[in-house]
Design a protein around this motif. Structure first.
Motif, PDB file in Angstrom:
ATOM      1  N   MET A   1      22.139 -17.469  69.571  1.00 41.62           N
ATOM      2  CA  MET A   1      23.026 -17.812  70.889  1.00 41.62           C
ATOM      3  C   MET A   1      24.264 -18.214  70.727  1.00 41.62           C
ATOM      4  SD  MET A   1      19.396 -19.770  72.128  1.00 41.62           S
ATOM      5  CE  MET A   1      20.335 -20.848  73.490  1.00 41.62           C
ATOM      6  N   GLY A   2      24.584 -18.911  69.598  1.00 35.88           N
ATOM      7  CA  GLY A   2      25.995 -19.324  69.262  1.00 35.88           C
ATOM      8  C   GLY A   2      26.829 -18.997  68.276  1.00 35.88           C
ATOM      9  N   ASN A   3      26.457 -17.743  67.762  1.00 35.53           N
ATOM     10  CA  ASN A   3      27.209 -16.923  66.334  1.00 35.53           C
ATOM     11  C   ASN A   3      27.378 -18.090  65.676  1.00 35.53           C
ATOM     12  OD1 ASN A   3      27.161 -14.315  67.542  1.00 35.53           O
ATOM     13  ND2 ASN A   3      29.203 -14.687  68.735  1.00 35.53           N
ATOM     14  N   ILE A   4      26.347 -18.751  64.943  1.00 35.76           N
ATOM     15  CA  ILE A   4      26.556 -19.752  64.049  1.00 35.76           C
ATOM     16  C   ILE A   4      26.223 -19.249  62.788  1.00 35.76           C
ATOM     17  CG2 ILE A   4      25.999 -22.124  63.150  1.00 35.76           C
ATOM     18  CD1 ILE A   4      25.974 -23.070  66.046  1.00 35.76           C
ATOM     19  N   PRO A   5      26.841 -19.074  61.610  1.00 38.50           N
ATOM     20  CA  PRO A   5      26.304 -18.561  60.585  1.00 38.50           C
ATOM     21  C   PRO A   5      25.595 -19.846  59.707  1.00 38.50           C
ATOM     22  CG  PRO A   5      28.682 -18.838  60.158  1.00 38.50           C
ATOM     23  CD  PRO A   5      28.320 -19.071  61.631  1.00 38.50           C
ATOM     24  N   ILE A   6      24.327 -19.401  59.107  1.00 31.66           N
ATOM     25  CA  ILE A   6      23.510 -20.488  58.443  1.00 31.66           C
ATOM     26  C   ILE A   6      23.350 -20.236  57.158  1.00 31.66           C
ATOM     27  CG2 ILE A   6      21.273 -21.555  58.580  1.00 31.66           C
ATOM     28  CD1 ILE A   6      22.637 -21.825  61.304  1.00 31.66           C
ATOM     29  N   TYR A   7      23.709 -21.166  56.306  1.00 30.54           N
ATOM     30  CA  TYR A   7      23.571 -21.236  54.795  1.00 30.54           C
ATOM     31  C   TYR A   7      22.220 -21.577  54.624  1.00 30.54           C
ATOM     32  CZ  TYR A   7      24.673 -22.358  49.758  1.00 30.54           C
ATOM     33  OH  TYR A   7      24.591 -22.537  48.659  1.00 30.54           O
ATOM     34  N   GLN A   8      21.239 -20.946  53.975  1.00 31.09           N
ATOM     35  CA  GLN A   8      19.908 -21.359  53.763  1.00 31.09           C
ATOM     36  C   GLN A   8      19.772 -21.947  52.533  1.00 31.09           C
ATOM     37  OE1 GLN A   8      18.190 -17.481  54.953  1.00 31.09           O
ATOM     38  NE2 GLN A   8      17.147 -18.688  56.602  1.00 31.09           N
ATOM     39  N   CYS A   9      19.637 -23.046  52.175  1.00 28.36           N
ATOM     40  CA  CYS A   9      19.560 -23.860  50.889  1.00 28.36           C
ATOM     41  C   CYS A   9      18.536 -23.502  49.782  1.00 28.36           C
ATOM     42  CB  CYS A   9      19.586 -25.315  51.004  1.00 28.36           C
ATOM     43  SG  CYS A   9      21.204 -26.284  51.557  1.00 28.36           S
ATOM     44  N   ASP A  10      17.236 -23.083  50.631  1.00 28.01           N
ATOM     45  CA  ASP A  10      16.340 -22.750  49.583  1.00 28.01           C
ATOM     46  C   ASP A  10      16.486 -21.379  48.984  1.00 28.01           C
ATOM     47  OD1 ASP A  10      14.812 -24.971  50.227  1.00 28.01           O
ATOM     48  OD2 ASP A  10      13.504 -24.077  51.634  1.00 28.01           O
ATOM     49  N   GLU A  11      17.069 -20.424  49.812  1.00 32.34           N
ATOM     50  CA  GLU A  11      17.187 -19.047  49.166  1.00 32.34           C
ATOM     51  C   GLU A  11      18.620 -18.988  48.274  1.00 32.34           C
ATOM     52  OE1 GLU A  11      15.533 -16.331  49.473  1.00 32.34           O
ATOM     53  OE2 GLU A  11      14.072 -17.797  50.599  1.00 32.34           O
ATOM     54  N   GLU A  12      19.634 -19.985  48.682  1.00 35.04           N
ATOM     55  CA  GLU A  12      20.747 -20.162  47.705  1.00 35.04           C
ATOM     56  C   GLU A  12      20.518 -20.767  46.516  1.00 35.04           C
ATOM     57  OE1 GLU A  12      23.281 -18.237  48.225  1.00 35.04           O
ATOM     58  OE2 GLU A  12      22.565 -17.573  50.188  1.00 35.04           O
ATOM     59  N   ALA A  13      19.543 -21.678  46.706  1.00 39.96           N
ATOM     60  CA  ALA A  13      19.215 -22.559  45.351  1.00 39.96           C
ATOM     61  C   ALA A  13      18.501 -21.526  44.338  1.00 39.96           C
ATOM     62  CB  ALA A  13      18.362 -23.731  45.688  1.00 39.96           C
ATOM     63  N   LYS A  14      17.665 -20.780  44.871  1.00 36.26           N
ATOM     64  CA  LYS A  14      17.024 -19.726  43.800  1.00 36.26           C
ATOM     65  C   LYS A  14      18.048 -18.820  43.077  1.00 36.26           C
ATOM     66  CE  LYS A  14      12.846 -19.496  46.931  1.00 36.26           C
ATOM     67  NZ  LYS A  14      12.218 -18.651  47.617  1.00 36.26           N
ATOM     68  N   ARG A  15      19.037 -18.371  43.959  1.00 34.02           N
ATOM     69  CA  ARG A  15      20.304 -17.478  43.383  1.00 34.02           C
ATOM     70  C   ARG A  15      20.790 -18.445  42.288  1.00 34.02           C
ATOM     71  NH1 ARG A  15      25.489 -17.459  44.401  1.00 34.02           N
ATOM     72  NH2 ARG A  15      25.153 -18.744  46.411  1.00 34.02           N
ATOM     73  N   LEU A  16      21.285 -19.639  42.708  1.00 33.24           N
ATOM     74  CA  LEU A  16      22.212 -20.362  41.778  1.00 33.24           C
ATOM     75  C   LEU A  16      21.432 -21.001  40.453  1.00 33.24           C
ATOM     76  CD1 LEU A  16      23.806 -22.468  44.668  1.00 33.24           C
ATOM     77  CD2 LEU A  16      24.870 -20.913  43.099  1.00 33.24           C
ATOM     78  N   ASN A  17      20.032 -21.200  40.848  1.00 35.74           N
ATOM     79  CA  ASN A  17      19.213 -21.629  39.702  1.00 35.74           C
ATOM     80  C   ASN A  17      19.318 -20.567  38.314  1.00 35.74           C
ATOM     81  OD1 ASN A  17      18.385 -23.722  40.694  1.00 35.74           O
ATOM     82  ND2 ASN A  17      16.447 -23.007  41.471  1.00 35.74           N
ATOM     83  N   VAL A  18      19.464 -19.182  38.683  1.00 41.69           N
ATOM     84  CA  VAL A  18      19.724 -18.066  37.897  1.00 41.69           C
ATOM     85  C   VAL A  18      20.955 -17.672  37.399  1.00 41.69           C
ATOM     86  CG1 VAL A  18      19.109 -15.642  37.659  1.00 41.69           C
ATOM     87  CG2 VAL A  18      17.499 -16.966  38.530  1.00 41.69           C
ATOM     88  N   GLU A  19      22.042 -17.866  38.436  1.00 45.37           N
ATOM     89  CA  GLU A  19      23.592 -17.355  38.357  1.00 45.37           C
ATOM     90  C   GLU A  19      24.391 -18.304  37.672  1.00 45.37           C
ATOM     91  OE1 GLU A  19      24.961 -15.616  41.912  1.00 45.37           O
ATOM     92  OE2 GLU A  19      23.710 -14.251  41.885  1.00 45.37           O
ATOM     93  N   ASN A  20      24.323 -19.820  38.334  1.00 50.27           N
ATOM     94  CA  ASN A  20      24.929 -20.872  37.911  1.00 50.27           C
ATOM     95  C   ASN A  20      24.898 -21.342  36.347  1.00 50.27           C
ATOM     96  OD1 ASN A  20      25.742 -23.976  37.679  1.00 50.27           O
ATOM     97  ND2 ASN A  20      26.924 -22.864  39.501  1.00 50.27           N
ATOM     98  N   SER A  21      25.959 -21.097  35.495  1.00 47.64           N
ATOM     99  CA  SER A  21      26.242 -21.833  34.160  1.00 47.64           C
ATOM    100  C   SER A  21      25.716 -23.003  33.967  1.00 47.64           C
ATOM    101  CB  SER A  21      27.330 -21.260  33.727  1.00 47.64           C
ATOM    102  OG  SER A  21      28.514 -21.914  34.084  1.00 47.64           O
ATOM    103  N   VAL A  22      26.196 -23.833  34.966  1.00 45.93           N
ATOM    104  CA  VAL A  22      25.874 -25.407  34.694  1.00 45.93           C
ATOM    105  C   VAL A  22      24.279 -25.780  35.127  1.00 45.93           C
ATOM    106  CG1 VAL A  22      26.421 -27.775  35.599  1.00 45.93           C
ATOM    107  CG2 VAL A  22      28.043 -26.032  35.442  1.00 45.93           C
ATOM    108  N   ILE A  23      23.786 -25.140  35.900  1.00 48.48           N
ATOM    109  CA  ILE A  23      22.366 -25.280  36.020  1.00 48.48           C
ATOM    110  C   ILE A  23      21.505 -24.666  34.956  1.00 48.48           C
ATOM    111  CG2 ILE A  23      20.340 -24.421  37.431  1.00 48.48           C
ATOM    112  CD1 ILE A  23      22.165 -24.657  39.747  1.00 48.48           C
TER     113      ILE A  23
END
Length: 198
Positions: free
Chosen positions: A25-47
């Motif tokens: 309805m509003g063309n608002i892009p949404i950052y989904q924390c749960d999905e992105e956290a799963k990605r970062l848990n694997v990709e992010n060197s600090v994590i």
């Protein structure tokens, strides 16, 4: 001015559906924390470094993926272990969101997070939105989605902070009870948000 909004709600509240409608309805892009956290848990060197220090080198499989059974064992072995994991992940997810937000070409961007207030994400947002629903409806939704028992659904609800606690912190409430029309509530909210970008 680019507005950053946060959308939260307890399990079974329907916050993901509300986010979907806000996007449509509003063309608002949404950052989904749960999905992105799963990605970062694997990709992010600090994590990765901190997870290995916390849970041992076997927390990552040979292929680099997260060994979920080790994480689950760690989580349930002590009640403050979730806080230790969250203290590692939440700041990095927030930083990733802020970088993502700057890349978006829209005036309003959204962050969907079940633990929005628990992670103190509200301090980096302009407005927060709480999606609520009656507990019996939330239980029905959880049963339909996750194929678990009523007791297990109730247990998951009890593990999260209550709507009453979140109401005190939220700027807006969206009632998702399947009786109050969602579109009208969202359109009213979108009008307010658009007025703040002018």
């Amino acid at each position: 001015m680019k507005l950053k909004i946060g959308i939260t709600g307890g399990i079974g509240s329907g916050k993901s559906y509300v986010c979907h409608l806000m996007n449509c309805m509003g063309n608002i892009p949404i950052y989904q924390c749960d999905e992105e956290a799963k990605r970062l848990n694997v990709e992010n060197s600090v994590i990765r470094r901190k997870f290995i220090k916390l849970m041992g080198k076997d927390v990552y499989n040979v292929d680099g993926s997260l060994n979920k059974s080790i994480v689950i064992d760690y989580l349930f072995s002590c009640k403050n272990h979730a806080d230790k994991i969250n203290s590692i992940v939440h700041p990095i997810v927030l930083n990733d969101f802020l970088k993502w937000a700057e890349r978006q070409e829209y005036d309003i961007v959204g962050l969907e997070a079940a633990l929005l207030f628990e992670a103190n994400y509200q301090d980096s947002l302009n407005y927060t939105i709480l999606v609520t629903a009656p507990e019996d409806l939330r239980i029905r939704r959880i049963l339909k989605r996750d194929n678990i028992t009523v007791d297990a659904a109730k247990s998951r609800i009890r593990m999260q902070s209550t709507d009453e606690e979140k109401r005190k912190l939220a700027d807006f409430i969206i009632v998702n009870d399947e009786q109050t029309p969602l579109e009208g509530q969202i359109e009213k909210l979108l009008e307010f948000l658009r007025s703040k970008t002018l």
